[in-house]
Scaffold this motif. Structure first.
Motif, short mmCIF file in Angstrom:
data_model
loop_
_atom_site.label_atom_id
_atom_site.label_comp_id
_atom_site.label_asym_id
_atom_site.label_seq_id
_atom_site.Cartn_x
_atom_site.Cartn_y
_atom_site.Cartn_z
N LYS A 363 0.82 -1.19 0.00
CA LYS A 363 0.00 0.00 0.00
C LYS A 363 0.86 1.25 0.00
CE LYS A 363 -1.82 1.53 3.98
NZ LYS A 363 -1.24 2.88 4.20
N ASN A 431 12.20 8.97 6.08
CA ASN A 431 11.01 8.23 5.68
C ASN A 431 9.78 9.11 5.91
OD1 ASN A 431 9.08 7.23 7.71
ND2 ASN A 431 10.90 6.33 8.65
N ASP A 434 8.21 9.88 9.33
CA ASP A 434 9.03 10.75 10.16
C ASP A 434 8.98 12.19 9.68
OD1 ASP A 434 9.66 8.59 11.65
OD2 ASP A 434 11.77 8.46 11.07
N LYS A 468 6.96 -3.25 14.46
CA LYS A 468 6.24 -2.04 14.04
C LYS A 468 6.37 -0.90 15.03
CE LYS A 468 2.85 -4.74 11.42
NZ LYS A 468 3.70 -4.95 10.23
N GLY A 488 5.07 3.97 17.40
CA GLY A 488 4.80 2.78 16.60
C GLY A 488 3.32 2.56 16.40
N PRO A 490 -0.31 1.71 16.96
CA PRO A 490 -1.03 1.78 18.24
C PRO A 490 -1.34 0.42 18.85
CG PRO A 490 -1.98 3.29 16.67
CD PRO A 490 -0.96 2.51 15.93
N THR A 588 -0.41 -4.83 3.42
CA THR A 588 0.18 -3.71 4.13
C THR A 588 0.47 -4.06 5.58
OG1 THR A 588 -0.17 -1.42 4.81
CG2 THR A 588 -2.13 -2.79 4.60
N ASP A 590 0.01 -1.75 7.64
CA ASP A 590 -0.85 -0.77 8.29
C ASP A 590 -2.10 -1.43 8.88
OD1 ASP A 590 -1.59 1.71 9.13
OD2 ASP A 590 -1.25 2.67 7.19
N ARG A 637 -1.93 -5.38 8.60
CA ARG A 637 -1.07 -5.73 9.73
C ARG A 637 -0.34 -7.05 9.45
NH1 ARG A 637 -0.54 -1.17 11.60
NH2 ARG A 637 -1.56 -0.41 13.48
P1 ADP Z 1 3.28 -0.32 5.19
O1 ADP Z 1 4.57 0.02 4.50
O2 ADP Z 1 2.55 -1.45 4.56
O3 ADP Z 1 2.41 0.85 5.42
P2 ADP Z 1 4.89 -0.51 7.58
O4 ADP Z 1 5.48 -1.79 8.01
O5 ADP Z 1 5.78 0.53 7.02
O6 ADP Z 1 3.66 -0.86 6.63
O7 ADP Z 1 4.18 0.17 8.81
C1 ADP Z 1 3.31 -0.54 9.64
C2 ADP Z 1 2.93 0.31 10.83
O8 ADP Z 1 4.10 0.61 11.58
C3 ADP Z 1 2.32 1.63 10.45
O9 ADP Z 1 0.93 1.54 10.37
C4 ADP Z 1 2.74 2.54 11.59
O10 ADP Z 1 1.79 2.47 12.64
C5 ADP Z 1 4.04 1.93 12.06
N1 ADP Z 1 5.19 2.68 11.53
C6 ADP Z 1 5.54 2.85 10.25
N2 ADP Z 1 6.64 3.57 10.13
C7 ADP Z 1 7.03 3.88 11.36
C8 ADP Z 1 8.14 4.61 11.93
N3 ADP Z 1 9.06 5.19 11.18
N4 ADP Z 1 8.22 4.70 13.27
C9 ADP Z 1 7.29 4.13 14.05
N5 ADP Z 1 6.25 3.45 13.60
C10 ADP Z 1 6.10 3.31 12.28
#
Ligand code: ADP
Ligand code: MG
Length: 926
Positions: A363, A431, A434, A468, A488, A490, A588, A590, A637
């Protein structure tokens, strides 16, 4: 053809020997010039810098250039590329060509000296044609390989720069991140929980935790804990290091056998056509035998005549151009795909792309723009809206964000985005999650100047897609304690929270709080927001910074809701997939609700479709997963290991799976997928290493376009093959029928050879430049097990062959009274012209008037013109006339030839309609 060169491996011997000498020389040169980096593991960081003649701000690009000259490219020497000559000689390893050369010998042996020599000349010309094409194709593939060569992040001229890994030199500073393949032997100088998988070097299967302290002078590789070795993989964490040794000087260079054979992989299509060509070769021999024996038994022809017939048949049957056409078609297809932003790393992907029945796509960044901004926050039990214009508000009332300091303290400090440059050129890199959080803090007036005086960075536990979340550890000078800031997903983070920050006090987290937080999270997610939870805790001094110790007993502070709109055109691309019979799945890390909300926006998810979460996939027995997988549109997730389960389940259902992935843990799923696609921008080295193709713009739409183009690549190969085979069929039938009808031989072997190797092969190449048919994304994916020449196409080939043979024989018979030479010249010309019309008809597999316009493919038109020119030369030029036994044709004979050829074209086109009506069943079900 490639497999033959493998079988005759001894032919490579002299090349290998020369290379061995070269490698030895190279080694000596490098050992003499590069002793600085040896045994660097025993020194302190400062001594390392001194020994390498570098500094903590890295090398200048000028110095790097000088060193590159001295130390050479950072590359492992492998078998040298095939030289053009070897490539040319390879053409003659084709068993079909050998068959033709035998025919030439036979021709000489029955006394046809000039004819024999001319045969060799034609074979040679064909080999040159094949060579030029294949060589170009090979160069195109090499250029693609160059484009996908690994890059490294180095500090040069005091700035972070992407540098080709091959240009690193001792003394360079490099930055390492999870998923990187370490580009050179390097001395680590700064670490954030770096773990490295060194299995390829030491055989140790568990990742190694690295340190920066000096190691024993006599430590074996496995114990040089401050070194990162070329070819090993960063599995977790980050680091900064000095490059100590490059290229053949590295440990990897020392053990890797330099003479490795870079084996060519054949695609399924190449294999099938090679096999087909071989079968036809065998059939030819049998056919000739039968004709020969029955001719002898009937006694109608003399032995010499029989020999000539047999020779003609042999020459007519052999589809020499076929295997070459397939190879060229696929590699040129790859070159074209590169223009569509899809770099094909492995040739089979060019072919299987067109057969994809399901696209599993990430995603974030692929379907969405990766342009994130924080639009909502949950803090002190309130939902706060954040708007670019009106700022911070609660329930429509503007508020002052100054009170949100604890919230933004975490958002700002637990953050890897960096500001580079200043003034107008100021840019935030990092990223997107951030970057968004940093921007929101600044909007609330919490900047570096606010935190810098009080907080001193200690350590980081970097983000990974399995847990995550990420943490940083800071010394809080103001309050004299050490704190961990954590952010991270929730649902993951909340499990580690036991306390909550509430209007300036910290108190235990109650069940009620938890419900409220989950409710806020849910409402953010329903608005397609990506949600990040923020938390912190105090930690004792001298604490071991381990994930499992730091990320527990946390104090919950708030939620940030981040918007990431879908990319432009995604909705349309998804609609195109639907008409093209391709299923889609969004995968994803997410939250489920967020993912579903976005899926709804882009038309990927309808009521009644299924969503699955990683946990559900984990719990489900495999059989059940296979059962439901076709209905799943969103997998949320998801942990990387579960992607593999998804691929396997889809494949069990008979799908041809294209799967995207960029992270280090995505490698198994990418490998398992039929088409593993990684991201050019965000993809890790590891994912690029295993993927079949690279998406240079990370864009979902590109996958869909590439599938369309992939279908055309396959189509074009089929069109060329079908055309070539129908020409061979026509030629065979001309000869067989003339025997049956007791006519003289209408074409002499040399004429047939000319047609078979040049006049029909040249336009066949032009078919490789066809643009896609209009309906290419309206039909279902082809079956993965489809035979390239299936029943329908076989019938079409036979019909075209019959048209060619009957037209040729008809005019041959008409003109026999003008003498055999004249009649043969008419037959020769008729066959060539019917074939030129046939190639126009071959431009489309279905009836299509549009495709009959010759000016829509100028390459093909040029090929046809060239073939006609060659033919006219053979018919009208005196020296050629004596070799090819032709005579000049009268102008009025041309009308008849053109008329017969045109009627031929009409019949071919009508037969397409008939075949289509006859078999227009329902679209095949997957
Ligand atoms: P995707 O790339 O499919 O969106 P990610 O593995 O990057 O999935 O992210 C999964 C979850 O981890 C996100 O929904 C967010 O809550 C958390 N997340 C993503 N990036 C960060 C980050 N840099 N720091 C903390 N939490 C993060
Ligand atoms: Mg991500």
């Amino acid at each position: 053809m490639g497999n033959l060169s493998q079988r005759f491996g001894f032919l490579n011997f002299p090349k290998g020997f020369v290379l061995l000498l070269k490698v030895k020389q190279e080694r000596r040169r490098m050992i003499e010039s590069a002793n600085t980096g040896a045994n660097i593991h025993q020194f302190s960081v400062d001594k390392t810098v001194k020994n390498l003649g570098s500094s903590f701000s890295g090398l200048t690009s000028l110095e790097a250039k000088k060193r590159l000259k001295k130390y050479g490219l950072n590359k492992i020497l492998r078998e040298q590329k095939k030289s053009a000559l070897v490539f040319f000689l390879d053409q003659f390893k084709d068993p079909l060509l050998i068959l033709l050369i035998l025919a030439g010998v036979l021709s000489v042996s029955i006394g046809e000296m000039i004819e024999g020599i001319a045969m060799f000349a034609i074979v040679l010309l064909n080999a040159i044609l094949g060579f030029v094409q294949e060589y170009r194709a090979e160069k195109a593939m090499e250029a693609l390989q160059e484009l996908t060569a690994p890059m490294a992040l180095a500090i040069r001229d005091g700035e972070e720069q992407k540098v080709p890994a091959s240009k690193l030199v001792p003394g360079d500073i490099i930055l390492l991140d999870a998923g990187d393949i370490i580009p050179a032997d390097s001395r680590l100088i700064e670490l954030a929980s770096l773990q490295v998988d060194e299995a390829s070097l030491t055989g140790e299967s568990l990742p190694v935790q690295k340190k920066i302290s000096p190691a024993n002078a006599d430590a074996p590789i496995a114990d040089q804990h401050n070194m990162a070795f070329m070819g090993t993989v960063v599995t977790y964490g980050k680091a900064k290091a000095f490059v100590a040794r490059t290229g053949m000087q590295t440990e990897f260079g020392k053990i890797s056998s330099s003479l490795q054979d870079t084996q060519k992989i054949q695609t399924p299509l190449q294999k099938k056509f090679d096999q087909l060509a071989r079968h036809i070769g065998i059939a030819a021999v049998v056919l000739i035998f039968i004709v020969f024996v029955s001719g002898m038994l009937l006694g109608t022809l003399s032995l010499l005549e029989m020999l000539v017939f047999a020779l003609a048949l042999a020459v007519a049957t052999v589809p020499v151009a076929l295997p070459t056409i397939v190879t060229i078609g696929l590699s040129m297809g790859s070159k074209l795909l590169a223009k569509f932003n899809m770099l094909v790393k492995k040739l089979p992907a060019a072919e299987s792309l067109g057969a994809a029945t399901v696209i599993c796509s990430d995603k974030t960044g692929t379907i969405t723009q990766n342009q994130m901004s924080v639009t909502r926050a949950f803090f002190n039990g309130q939902t706060i809206n954040i708007d670019a214009y009106s700022g911070f508000s609660v329930g429509g009332k503007v508020i002052n964000p100054a009170g949100m300091e604890p919230f933004f303290r975490i958002a700002f400090l637990c953050n890897n985005a960096k500001e580079n440059g200043n003034g107008a050129k100021k840019m935030v890199n990092g990223n997107p999650t951030d970057v968004a959080l940093l921007a929101a803090s600044k909007k609330a007036k919490f900047e570096r100047s606010h935190f810098e005086p009080y907080f001193k960075f200690q350590a980081e536990l970097p983000f990974d897609s399995d847990r995550k979340m990420m943490s940083v550890i800071y010394n809080n000078n103001q309050e004299g304690r050490t704190e961990a800031f954590v952010k991270g997903a929730p649902d993951f983070l909340l499990e580690s929270c036991t306390r909550i920050y509430d209007h300036g006090t910290v108190r235990p987290l109650t069940e009620f709080d938890r419900k409220k937080i989950i409710g806020a999270n849910q409402s953010f997610a329903e608005n397609a927001l990506r949600v990040i939870a923020l938390a912190y805790r105090e930690i004792p001094d001298n604490f071991v910074h381990k994930i499992r110790l730091v990320e527990k007993d946390l104090i919950f502070v708030g939620l940030a809701g981040i918007i990431d709109p879908p990319r432009e055109g995604v909705k349309e691309a998804i609609a195109r997939c639907h008409t093209a019979g391709i299923s889609l799945m969004m995968i994803t890390g997410d939250h489920e609700t967020t993912a579903r909300a976005i899926a709804k926006q882009i038309g990927l998810y309808k009521i009644g479709d299924m969503t699955l979460t990683g946990k559900e996939i984990e719990r489900m027995p495999e059989k059940e997963l296979v059962e439901v997988i076709d209905r799943v549109r969103v997998a949320a997730r998801v942990l990387p290991v579960q992607k593999l389960k998804i691929v396997e389940a889809l494949q069990k259902k008979g799908h041809v799976v294209s799967m995207t992935g960029d992270g280090i843990n995505d490698a198994p799923a990418l490998k398992k997928a039929d088409i593993g696609i990684t991201m050019g921008i965000t993809g890790t080295d590891v994912s690029k290493e295993v993927a079949d193709a690279i998406l240079t713009d990370d864009n979902f739409n590109t996958i869909v376009n590439a599938i369309g183009e992939g279908r055309n690549v396959y189509d074009k190969v089929i069109k060329s093959a079908k055309y070539l085979l129908s020409c061979n069929t026509g030629e065979i039938l001309v000869i067989l029928l003339s025997i049956l009808l007791q006519l003289p031989l209408p074409l002499i072997p040399l004429q047939i050879l000319m047609i078979n190797l040049l006049t029909d092969a040249i336009p066949a190449l032009g078919l490789g430049f066809e643009t896609a048919e209009d309906n290419i994304m309206e039909r279902s994916p082809r079956r993965p097990d489809e035979r390239p020449i299936n029943g329908k196409r076989f019938i079409s080939i036979i019909i075209m062959g019959i048209v060619m043979a009957l037209g040729t024989l008809y005019l041959f018979n008409e003109y026999l009274e003008f003498g055999l030479h004249y009649a043969r010249t008419v037959a020769f010309t008729t066959l060539v012209f019917i074939q030129m019309f046939a190639v126009m008809s071959s431009r489309s597999l279905t009836p299509s008037l549009k495709k009959l316009n010759p000016f829509t493919n100028l390459w093909l038109l040029g090929g046809v013109a060239l073939s006609i020119l060659l033919h006219l030369m053979v018919v009208y030029w005196a020296p050629m006339q004596s070799i090819f036994k032709t005579v000049s044709l009268q102008w009025n004979d041309w009308w008849k030839i053109i008329a017969v050829s045109s009627i031929g074209l009409v019949i071919m086109e009508l037969s397409k309609v008939a075949i289509r009506f006859n078999r227009s069943g329902p679209k095949h079900a997957k």
